[in-house]
Design an enzyme around this catalytic site. Structure first.
Site, PDB file in Angstrom:
ATOM      1  N   GLY A  53       0.790  -1.224   0.000  1.00 50.87           N
ATOM      2  CA  GLY A  53       0.000   0.000   0.000  1.00 50.87           C
ATOM      3  C   GLY A  53       0.821   1.271   0.000  1.00 50.87           C
ATOM      4  O   GLY A  53       0.308   2.335  -0.305  1.00 50.87           O
ATOM      5  N   GLU A  54       2.095   1.164   0.340  1.00 48.23           N
ATOM      6  CA  GLU A  54       2.937   2.358   0.459  1.00 48.23           C
ATOM      7  C   GLU A  54       3.472   2.786  -0.910  1.00 48.23           C
ATOM      8  O   GLU A  54       4.096   2.005  -1.624  1.00 48.23           O
ATOM      9  CB  GLU A  54       4.106   2.061   1.411  1.00 48.23           C
ATOM     10  CG  GLU A  54       4.925   3.282   1.774  1.00 48.23           C
ATOM     11  CD  GLU A  54       6.070   2.928   2.714  1.00 48.23           C
ATOM     12  OE1 GLU A  54       7.153   3.534   2.570  1.00 48.23           O
ATOM     13  OE2 GLU A  54       5.897   2.037   3.565  1.00 48.23           O
TER      14      GLU A  54
END
Length: 287
Positions: A53-54
């Site tokens: 997700g980063e």
């Protein structure tokens, strides 16, 4: 490998340290991208793990993909930044075409125009882009499934996810819900394993503030009277929600601040906007 958790594999490959960086490089080099169109290459690459997700981790992984793919197809692509921009355009196209919350679907013509000038100042062959468009429209990316997470393509590459406690709309009771933040929408589920969201909150013209009357709680509200949202009723049908606000509680101060920051960023702009604009500018500059 079937023995490696796809989500853990994505997180590991995205780390900015050794030996992770070397493993990522060797992993990408295992693919034989010669004479392979970029959509097929992306399907092969993204089918082995779940993107983390980063944004910074995704950037490193896509940078490595673009470098190796461009090197294998140098007769078509002038520089790796071209492959990087196009790869992200295709991922965004996938979301646009297959995310039900996106009302205005990209057309093939819009997709072609969106990628004008990205090949060292010149245009990629229009047919290459049209073929990519129809490939994604016909068949969305397949996301590796895990026993604990059965997300559909709608929740591909979330910005943030996790359990929080939410106040009910009509009944002001507090219940634990699993939240997923992606594509400028906040989704919430009864359980993490659910594939259909209980509610959808499009993050348009909203604001996020910390509540003064309840600890570790933040509020999402609209500048208008009601928030434009949707939820499932008791019969499983999606209906319009009439929330004046959403009150959500975190388990600690750090978690609350993290969620508030992530939602604010999602309200203002897509998390990849700055990176993509810089890449596109570089790809369009003739060397």
């Amino acid at each position: 490998s079937s023995g490696i958790n796809a989500e853990y594999g994505g997180e590991y490959l995205g780390e900015n340290r050794e030996p992770n960086l070397t493993v990522l490089r060797r992993f990408v080099e295992l693919f034989e991208f010669q004479k392979m169109d970029i959509v097929t290459a992306l399907r092969a690459f993204l089918g082995k793990f779940r993107l983390p997700g980063e944004a910074q981790k995704i950037d490193r992984m896509m940078e490595e993909f673009a470098t190796v793919y461009c090197s294998a197809n140098s007769s078509v692509y002038s520089k790796s930044d071209t492959c990087y921009v196009l790869a992200f355009s295709i991922i965004m196209l996938n979301t646009s075409l297959h995310n039900p919350s996106v009302k205005d679907k990209l057309t093939a013509d819009q997709f072609v125009k969106m990628n004008n000038g990205i090949n060292d100042g010149g245009d990629l062959p229009a047919q290459l882009l049209i073929d990519a468009y129809h490939s994604i429209k016909t068949t969305p990316f397949e996301i590796p499934e895990e026993d604990t997470q059965d997300f559909t393509i709608t929740f591909y590459n979330p910005d943030k996810r996790g359990y929080l406690v939410k106040e009910g709309g009509k009944r002001k009771t507090w219940k634990k819900r699993y939240f997923v933040l992606t594509d400028n929408c906040l989704y919430y589920f009864v359980r993490e394993s659910d594939t259909e969201p209980k509610g959808i909150v499009p993050l348009e013209n909203l604001m996020v503030t910390e509540c003064k009357d309840r600890k570790l709680t933040f509020e999402i509200r609209s500048e208008e009277k009601f928030i434009k949202a949707a939820k499932t009723d008791s019969g499983g049908r999606m209906v319009s929600g009439n929330h004046e606000n959403y009150r959500i509680q975190a388990s600690n101060q750090e978690e609350m601040t993290s969620w508030m920051d992530a939602i604010r960023k999602s309200i203002s702009k897509d998390p990849f906007y700055t990176t993509m604009q810089a890449r596109k500018k570089n790809a369009m500059c003739k060397q």
